[in-house]
Design an enzyme around this catalytic site. Structure first.
Site, mmCIF file in Angstrom:
data_model
loop_
_atom_site.group_PDB
_atom_site.id
_atom_site.type_symbol
_atom_site.label_atom_id
_atom_site.label_comp_id
_atom_site.label_asym_id
_atom_site.label_seq_id
_atom_site.Cartn_x
_atom_site.Cartn_y
_atom_site.Cartn_z
ATOM 1 N N MET A 39 4.269 84.286 -43.744
ATOM 2 C CA MET A 39 4.717 83.685 -44.995
ATOM 3 C C MET A 39 3.625 82.850 -45.644
ATOM 4 O O MET A 39 2.936 82.072 -44.984
ATOM 5 C CB MET A 39 5.916 82.799 -44.681
ATOM 6 N N SER A 113 3.844 85.868 -37.212
ATOM 7 C CA SER A 113 5.011 85.080 -37.573
ATOM 8 C C SER A 113 6.112 85.991 -38.129
ATOM 9 O O SER A 113 6.473 86.958 -37.470
ATOM 10 C CB SER A 113 4.572 83.995 -38.557
ATOM 11 N N GLN A 114 6.577 85.752 -39.349
ATOM 12 C CA GLN A 114 7.667 86.598 -39.846
ATOM 13 C C GLN A 114 7.256 88.065 -39.944
ATOM 14 O O GLN A 114 8.090 88.963 -39.868
ATOM 15 C CB GLN A 114 8.201 86.105 -41.186
ATOM 16 N N ASP A 231 3.580 75.203 -29.989
ATOM 17 C CA ASP A 231 4.075 75.517 -31.325
ATOM 18 C C ASP A 231 5.012 74.401 -31.800
ATOM 19 O O ASP A 231 6.023 74.116 -31.170
ATOM 20 C CB ASP A 231 4.841 76.852 -31.282
ATOM 21 N N HIS A 287 1.213 76.838 -33.633
ATOM 22 C CA HIS A 287 1.628 78.076 -34.290
ATOM 23 C C HIS A 287 0.445 78.878 -34.856
ATOM 24 O O HIS A 287 -0.315 78.366 -35.678
ATOM 25 C CB HIS A 287 2.600 77.722 -35.420
#
Ligand SMILES: *[C@@H]1O[C@H](CO)[C@@H](O)[C@H](O)[C@H]1NC(C)=O
Ligand SMILES: *[C@@H]1O[C@H](CO)[C@@H](O)[C@H](O)[C@H]1NC(C)=O
Length: 304
Positions: A39, A113-114, A231, A287
């Site tokens: 994102m 991630s996403q 994270d 992260h």
């Protein structure tokens, strides 16, 4: 002037020779790699996906790397990562992959991630061309992606020889989201929350079991999940390994193996686990932060 016998021989045999050479090359090509950014990021940022693409190309000579761009331009790509309906994004990508002649024989996929979550949807919904190995890097499998959807600027930060900058994302807890979802008032976020959770409930087989999702996911050779030990964006971080909060409360977590999704095997993950197809990797760091050395040691072997 008539061409010499030698030249004639060359012109007669040349194409055949070239064809043989080509097919030898063809049978020795590496599996292409498809990358899906996180994102707030884009396909081609030289500090993130661009750097990853370059790194892989350097380490795996001749590999075809496609870094997905969702939309026509890089700005659209970034905006779409925040606002575009997820099902539409997945359909857009499936279409793009099916049209790419270089991917006909199959491909490996790596999502950040996403992007990791969305690529799993691609694996489950779009079996052609076949995805061989799926690597999800810091990708949450459950609702806490909602928080990411709102807060995150997910760009990988590679330390070591390649230094890659990162925006400081705002940490927000999945536990808080879970408790406060009903008080979620920002209309934009609410929309995002709703579409995202419908999407996740669908690909996690929580709204009924789609047999083809299971079959398609199980046709992966490997499903590699990377969790970041420090994270502070994804909470609980267990969701990066398909764990989650135990049902009915927001404190204790359970592993994938303890979950109903696994024991009922709605998604085929238990079978995949027993077949040695699930790989759980951990990286020290926040992260999406990892070193080039770690990437090369842990992930490159899957891409060669
Ligand atoms: C491809 O060719 C190179 C160079 O000849 C060789 O080192 C490599 O092992 C081959 N790869 C495959 C998959 O056959
Ligand atoms: C299962 O998923 C596929 C791919 O998204 C879809 O075409 C199909 O309609 C779904 N089947 C059911 C029973 O929902």
């Amino acid at each position: 002037m008539a061409s010499s016998p030698l030249l004639q021989l060359f012109f007669g045999v040349g194409p055949l020779l070239l064809a043989i050479l080509d097919s030898a090359r063809g049978s020795n090509t590496t599996t292409p790699l498809v990358i899906w950014h996180g994102m707030g990021d884009s396909c081609c940022n030289p500090l993130s996906m661009g750097a990853i693409k370059k790194m892989v190309e350097e380490e795996v000579p001749g590999v075809y790397v496609l870094s997905l761009k969702i939309g026509e331009t890089i700005i659209q790509d970034t905006e779409n990562s925040f606002f575009m309906n997820v099902n539409a994004q997945v359909a857009f990508v499936c279409d793009q992959l099916a049209k790419d002649p270089k991917l006909k024989g199959g491909y490996n996929a790596m999502g950040f991630s996403q992007g990791g979550q969305f690529l799993r949807a691609v694996a489950q919904r779009c079996p052609s061309p076949p995805m061989k190995i799926l690597i999800s890097i810091g990708g949450s499998t459950k609702e806490c992606m909602v928080s990411l959807a709102v807060q995150e600027r997910a760009r990988p930060s590679v330390t070591g020889s390649a230094s890659i900058s990162t925006l400081r994302p705002t940490p927000i807890s999945c536990r808080i989201i879970l408790v406060q979802a009903q008080y979620w008032h920002d209309p934009l976020n609410e929309e995002l929350y709703r579409t995202h959770s419908l999407f996740l409930a669908d690909i996690n087989q929580e709204r009924g079991v789609n047999a083809s999702y299971k079959k398609n996911l199980q046709s992966l050779n490997k499903f590699v999940m990377v969790k970041f030990l420090q994270d502070h964006i994804v909470d609980p971080v267990d969701t990066e390994w398909f764990g989650f909060l135990k049902p009915g409360q927001a404190k204790e977590t359970e592993t994938l193996q303890e979950s109903a999704l696994y024991t009922e095997d709605r998604l085929g993950l238990a079978e995949m686990d027993k077949a040695g197809k699930l790989v759980f990797l951990a990286s020290d760091g926040d992260h999406l932060q990892f070193t080039k050395e770690w990437f090369n040691a842990k992930l490159l072997p899957y891409l060669r």
